[in-house]
Design a protein around this motif. Structure first.
Motif, short mmCIF file in Angstrom:
data_model
loop_
_atom_site.label_atom_id
_atom_site.label_comp_id
_atom_site.label_asym_id
_atom_site.label_seq_id
_atom_site.Cartn_x
_atom_site.Cartn_y
_atom_site.Cartn_z
N THR A 50 -16.93 -5.83 8.72
CA THR A 50 -16.41 -6.76 7.72
C THR A 50 -14.90 -6.91 7.85
OG1 THR A 50 -18.18 -6.18 6.17
CG2 THR A 50 -16.20 -7.20 5.25
N ILE A 51 -14.19 -5.78 7.96
CA ILE A 51 -12.73 -5.83 8.11
C ILE A 51 -12.36 -6.46 9.44
CG2 ILE A 51 -10.65 -4.41 8.32
CD1 ILE A 51 -11.96 -2.44 6.38
N LEU A 52 -13.11 -6.15 10.49
CA LEU A 52 -12.86 -6.74 11.81
C LEU A 52 -12.97 -8.25 11.75
CD1 LEU A 52 -12.59 -6.74 14.91
CD2 LEU A 52 -15.05 -6.22 15.03
N GLU A 53 -14.00 -8.77 11.09
CA GLU A 53 -14.17 -10.22 11.01
C GLU A 53 -13.04 -10.86 10.20
OE1 GLU A 53 -17.66 -13.50 10.72
OE2 GLU A 53 -17.98 -11.42 11.23
N CYS A 54 -12.60 -10.20 9.13
CA CYS A 54 -11.46 -10.72 8.35
C CYS A 54 -10.22 -10.83 9.23
CB CYS A 54 -11.18 -9.80 7.17
SG CYS A 54 -12.40 -9.88 5.84
N CYS A 55 -9.94 -9.80 10.01
CA CYS A 55 -8.76 -9.81 10.87
C CYS A 55 -8.87 -10.87 11.96
CB CYS A 55 -8.57 -8.43 11.51
SG CYS A 55 -8.17 -7.10 10.34
N VAL A 144 -7.49 -1.70 -0.33
CA VAL A 144 -8.00 -2.28 0.93
C VAL A 144 -8.38 -3.74 0.73
CG1 VAL A 144 -9.84 -2.17 2.63
CG2 VAL A 144 -8.76 -0.07 1.86
N ALA A 145 -9.09 -4.02 -0.37
CA ALA A 145 -9.50 -5.40 -0.66
C ALA A 145 -8.28 -6.31 -0.84
CB ALA A 145 -10.38 -5.44 -1.91
N LEU A 146 -7.21 -5.75 -1.42
CA LEU A 146 -6.00 -6.54 -1.65
C LEU A 146 -5.28 -6.85 -0.35
CD1 LEU A 146 -3.90 -7.80 -3.58
CD2 LEU A 146 -2.84 -5.54 -3.73
N PHE A 147 -5.01 -5.80 0.44
CA PHE A 147 -4.19 -5.97 1.64
C PHE A 147 -4.98 -6.54 2.82
CE2 PHE A 147 -1.52 -3.04 -0.74
CZ PHE A 147 -0.25 -3.55 -0.49
N VAL A 148 -6.20 -6.06 3.02
CA VAL A 148 -6.98 -6.54 4.16
C VAL A 148 -7.64 -7.87 3.85
CG1 VAL A 148 -8.91 -6.02 5.70
CG2 VAL A 148 -7.38 -4.19 4.98
N GLY A 149 -8.05 -8.06 2.60
CA GLY A 149 -8.75 -9.28 2.24
C GLY A 149 -7.86 -10.36 1.68
N LEU A 150 -7.28 -10.11 0.50
CA LEU A 150 -6.57 -11.16 -0.22
C LEU A 150 -5.30 -11.62 0.49
CD1 LEU A 150 -6.75 -12.86 -2.76
CD2 LEU A 150 -5.42 -11.13 -3.97
N LEU A 151 -4.49 -10.67 0.99
CA LEU A 151 -3.24 -11.06 1.65
C LEU A 151 -3.50 -11.83 2.94
CD1 LEU A 151 -0.87 -7.99 1.12
CD2 LEU A 151 -0.98 -10.14 -0.13
N GLN A 152 -4.53 -11.42 3.68
CA GLN A 152 -4.87 -12.16 4.90
C GLN A 152 -5.41 -13.55 4.56
OE1 GLN A 152 -5.70 -9.14 8.51
NE2 GLN A 152 -7.47 -9.51 7.26
#
Length: 249
Positions: A50-55, A144-152
């Protein structure tokens, strides 16, 4: 673009092979069993993919920004060194960050009954079985949700504002159509993927519906990986041309 798409495909394969077998067992049998170690392992690879796909979606938006807003400098900026760095960044963040979450989860004490109301091991239904304090873990998941998800996601929004600004100032109609065609596939995937993630992991937990959780998780783990190749294929002229040649043969 094709290099980023290949890594996005690997991420989709990872998340589908991790979740789909359990989901099929639940659909066919009504329930399934999984050992505790298997549940933790599945949760880790789900979080990593999930994090990989976000990045990857984020660096792809930067790639589209350079291609449309800085076309003359694109080749010099997006060189092989930067490309490899962005790919390595995506994989490292994807597979290293979940280790922190899992270290906190392994410190939890779990009480019976050991039944998860989901078709795979996700964070929220797993923590429903915990009888330990979850304050630190919830703070870590929120960060994690804030920095990896929302900020990206905000970064993607900014890049697309700049992209649309450049497109609207193009004098050539053909250039506008080509630019829109290039971005539309990526934008569809971003809206679907990030939209469900924001609802799942950034919405308030009070009044939380596990039925909604399962429906949105199904979109992220099965539907989106299934439609990604179709979306990128149908919107890509080179791939459509190659398919026509293949079918004619």
């Amino acid at each position: 673009m094709y290099i980023f798409l290949s890594h996005l495909s690997l991420s989709d394969i990872l998340i589908s092979t991790n979740v789909a077998p359990n989901a099929l067992q639940v659909i066919l049998l009504g329930k399934t069993s999984i050992p505790a170690l298997g549940c933790i392992t599945q949760l880790y690879f789900f979080g990593a993919s999930t994090i990989l796909e976000c990045c990857l979606l984020t660096v792809m938006s930067y790639d589209r920004y350079l291609a449309i807003c800085r076309p003359l400098r694109y080749a010099s900026i997006m060189n092989i060194k930067l490309l490899n760095s962005l790919v390595i960044y995506s994989w490292m963040v994807g597979f290293l960050q979940p280790l922190i979450t899992h270290a906190l989860i392994l410190q939890q004490d779990f009480c019976g009954p050991n039944v998860i109301d989901h078709f795979f091991c996700d964070v929220a239904p797993l923590l429903e079985l915990s009888c330990s304090g979850q304050t630190l873990l919830k703070i870590e998941v929120s960060i994690v949700a804030l920095f990896v998800g929302l900020l990206q996601f905000l970064f993607i929004i900014i890049t697309y504002i700049l992209i649309f600004y450049s497109i609207f100032h193009m004098s050539s109609k053909a250039g506008k159509e080509k630019a829109f065609s290039t971005c539309s596939s990526h934008l569809c995937v971003v809206c679907t993927y990030y939209g469900t993630l924001i609802i799942l992991y950034l919405s308030p937990s009070r009044g939380y519906s596990f039925s909604l959780n399962k429906m949105l998780s199904l979109i992220n783990t099965v539907v989106t990986p299934f439609f990604n190749p179709i979306i990128y294929t149908l919107r890509n002229q080179e791939i459509r041309t190659a398919l026509k040649v293949l079918l004619c043969r």
